[in-house]
Scaffold this motif. Structure first.
Motif, mmCIF file in Angstrom:
data_model
loop_
_atom_site.group_PDB
_atom_site.id
_atom_site.type_symbol
_atom_site.label_atom_id
_atom_site.label_comp_id
_atom_site.label_asym_id
_atom_site.label_seq_id
_atom_site.Cartn_x
_atom_site.Cartn_y
_atom_site.Cartn_z
ATOM 1 N N GLY A 12 14.107 107.636 14.691
ATOM 2 C CA GLY A 12 13.523 106.356 14.320
ATOM 3 C C GLY A 12 12.715 106.444 13.040
ATOM 4 O O GLY A 12 12.639 105.486 12.267
ATOM 5 N N ALA A 13 12.122 107.620 12.793
ATOM 6 C CA ALA A 13 11.318 107.803 11.576
ATOM 7 C C ALA A 13 12.170 107.652 10.320
ATOM 8 O O ALA A 13 11.679 107.198 9.279
ATOM 9 C CB ALA A 13 10.652 109.179 11.599
ATOM 10 N N PHE A 14 13.451 108.026 10.416
ATOM 11 C CA PHE A 14 14.333 107.897 9.256
ATOM 12 C C PHE A 14 14.630 106.427 8.975
ATOM 13 O O PHE A 14 14.623 105.980 7.821
ATOM 14 C CB PHE A 14 15.626 108.673 9.499
ATOM 15 C CG PHE A 14 16.552 108.705 8.313
ATOM 16 C CD1 PHE A 14 16.058 108.904 7.040
ATOM 17 C CD2 PHE A 14 17.914 108.530 8.469
ATOM 18 C CE1 PHE A 14 16.899 108.936 5.939
ATOM 19 C CE2 PHE A 14 18.767 108.562 7.383
ATOM 20 C CZ PHE A 14 18.259 108.763 6.118
ATOM 21 N N PHE A 15 14.890 105.662 10.039
ATOM 22 C CA PHE A 15 15.077 104.219 9.863
ATOM 23 C C PHE A 15 13.822 103.605 9.237
ATOM 24 O O PHE A 15 13.907 102.789 8.321
ATOM 25 C CB PHE A 15 15.341 103.545 11.215
ATOM 26 C CG PHE A 15 16.683 103.864 11.817
ATOM 27 C CD1 PHE A 15 17.850 103.543 11.155
ATOM 28 C CD2 PHE A 15 16.772 104.474 13.055
ATOM 29 C CE1 PHE A 15 19.094 103.827 11.711
ATOM 30 C CE2 PHE A 15 17.998 104.762 13.623
ATOM 31 C CZ PHE A 15 19.162 104.440 12.951
ATOM 32 N N TRP A 58 15.042 99.831 15.757
ATOM 33 C CA TRP A 58 15.585 101.176 15.504
ATOM 34 C C TRP A 58 16.343 101.690 16.726
ATOM 35 O O TRP A 58 17.372 102.355 16.581
ATOM 36 C CB TRP A 58 14.469 102.147 15.130
ATOM 37 C CG TRP A 58 13.560 101.712 14.016
ATOM 38 C CD1 TRP A 58 12.264 102.069 13.836
ATOM 39 C CD2 TRP A 58 13.873 100.853 12.900
ATOM 40 N NE1 TRP A 58 11.735 101.496 12.714
ATOM 41 C CE2 TRP A 58 12.703 100.739 12.105
ATOM 42 C CE3 TRP A 58 15.009 100.159 12.501
ATOM 43 C CZ2 TRP A 58 12.649 99.978 10.949
ATOM 44 C CZ3 TRP A 58 14.956 99.379 11.340
ATOM 45 C CH2 TRP A 58 13.804 99.297 10.584
ATOM 46 N N ASN A 59 15.852 101.381 17.919
ATOM 47 C CA ASN A 59 16.574 101.790 19.132
ATOM 48 C C ASN A 59 17.955 101.140 19.183
ATOM 49 O O ASN A 59 18.941 101.777 19.574
ATOM 50 C CB ASN A 59 15.774 101.410 20.378
ATOM 51 C CG ASN A 59 14.520 102.258 20.545
ATOM 52 O OD1 ASN A 59 14.444 103.368 20.017
ATOM 53 N ND2 ASN A 59 13.535 101.742 21.266
ATOM 54 N N SER A 60 18.016 99.894 18.770
ATOM 55 C CA SER A 60 19.303 99.189 18.759
ATOM 56 C C SER A 60 20.256 99.809 17.740
ATOM 57 O O SER A 60 21.456 99.956 18.005
ATOM 58 C CB SER A 60 19.083 97.705 18.433
ATOM 59 O OG SER A 60 18.271 97.087 19.413
ATOM 60 N N LEU A 61 19.720 100.189 16.583
ATOM 61 C CA LEU A 61 20.567 100.821 15.564
ATOM 62 C C LEU A 61 21.056 102.190 16.026
ATOM 63 O O LEU A 61 22.203 102.573 15.751
ATOM 64 C CB LEU A 61 19.791 100.952 14.251
ATOM 65 C CG LEU A 61 19.470 99.649 13.507
ATOM 66 C CD1 LEU A 61 18.762 99.949 12.194
ATOM 67 C CD2 LEU A 61 20.737 98.843 13.245
#
Length: 381
Positions: free
Chosen positions: A222-225, A202-205
């Motif tokens: 990140g919660a949305f991912f 998620w950090n990468s996205l």
């Protein structure tokens, strides 16, 4: 007679036109009104204004409140009190009566707010959402001067109707943006081939979105991912297992693990726990016991029953021919001395010959036939 009547009319007209020398003060008027109320000549629901110079009925006050609500759909009770000039206590009392009689109204933090107002606010929210792709509920709460919980209760029933968006983790997103994020998550998840902590993905996205959209890009939590990922897993679009909510093992990796373990075990009839640890399989002993219930779990290695049968046959042959054998020479190198005793206890010929005093065990792993021992003793004398 006519003359007398005419004279009386003239006197009455003169009396009407004459100016009175006696005038009532405001205090006298107030006392007079109170007295009339006590005598029930006036209704008791008459209210006086804060200036004390005017009177208003409760019905008229409710009418004034309803008129103010119709103007904007949202009005402060304090502003109402100032507008109609009536004490706030009476305004609050009549406002409650108005709200009770109309299910489309509610009192929130000292304000009367109508459903039509929220519908209009929802239209404005949707317009802004389509422009920005994302809006934080905290931002909406600040703009509307209400709590975030109230914003949620207003937004949720209007999603898909007035507001064309999706609510996730305190953020509103447009369907197009949700589809874009979902596609990114799907692609990233399908590209994972080894166990991975999803937080790093998620950090990468997030970084990718910032690089793609620039400073004006939408911030995605990140919660949305994670929410999109959970939906994909539930729908079977990505396959694997999720542990502790963030540790993802893709199905392709699990399949490769099983294939590797099956291949080694079938070819060698044993497998060490170190092999499974290198394959990132947690709790290797429990894993093997579950996968091969017929197998034998030793301290350092997991063996197939055929390994015991092979050792048993070799020992039986050595005893029959009056010889000896070191079990470690037959067993895999992974089998240590601590495991030999357990394997020997599972060999039926060994246990039978020991009970019959035809064989003895020395040095944990060596089995000697009694005939061999006797021959050696005789050669020493």
């Amino acid at each position: 007679m006519d003359a007398e009547l005419l004279e009386l009319q003239q006197q009455f007209e003169s009396a009407q036109q004459a100016k009175s020398s006696v005038r009532l003060s405001e205090r006298n008027v107030v006392e007079l009104v109170h007295k009339l109320q006590e005598l029930h000549f006036l209704d008791s629901d008459i209210l006086h204004t804060v200036t004390g110079k005017e009177y208003i009925t409760r019905d008229h006050l409710r009418h004034e409140i309803e008129a103010e609500i119709r103007k904007s759909g949202r009005v402060s009770l304090i502003d109402l009190s100032d507008a109609v000039g009536v004490d706030l206590y009476h305004v609050e009392s009549q406002a409650q009566a108005v709200v009770v009689g109309d299910p489309g109204l509610a009192i929130v933090n000292g304000e009367i707010i109508s459903d039509s107002y929220w519908d209009s606010a929802a239209e404005e929210i949707d317009e802004k959402l389509q422009e920005c792709s994302q809006i934080a509920l905290a931002e909406l709460a600040a703009q509307l001067r209400v709590g975030s919980e109230l914003v949620v209760s207003v937004v949720e029933p209007r999603l898909g109707k007035i507001i064309k968006g999706r609510l996730e983790g305190g953020q509103l997103y447009t369907p197009a943006y949700v589809s874009r994020i979902c596609a990114m998550v799907r692609g990233a998840a399908r590209g994972i081939t080894v166990p991975t902590n999803l937080a790093t993905v998620w950090n990468s996205l997030q970084q990718l979105l910032q690089d793609t959209d620039g400073a004006n890009g939408v911030s995605v939590e990140g919660a949305f991912f994670q929410s999109q990922f959970n939906g994909l897993v539930k729908e079977g679009e990505v396959l694997g297992s999720l542990r502790a909510g963030v540790q993802w093992t893709p199905a392709v990796f699990a399949h490769a693990q099983r294939a590797s373990v099956d291949s080694f075990f079938s070819q060698n009839s044993y497998i060490s726990y170190d092999v499974l640890q290198k394959l990132a399989i947690p709790q290797p002993k429990q894993y093997l016991q579950s996968r091969y219930p017929e197998g034998i779990a030793l301290d350092g290695v997991f063996v197939h029953p055929s390994m015991v049968e092979m050792l048993d046959a070799a020992i039986e042959d050595a005893i029959e021919h009056g010889n000896w054998i070191d079990s470690l020479s037959v067993l895999p190198t992974y089998v240590g001395p601590q495991d030999v005793s357990k394997i020997l206890s599972l060999c039926p010929s060994v246990q039978r010959e020991i009970k019959a005093a035809k064989a003895i065990v020395m040095g944990e792993s060596c089995i000697f036939s009694n005939s061999y021992v006797k021959v050696k003793f005789k050669s020493l004398h």
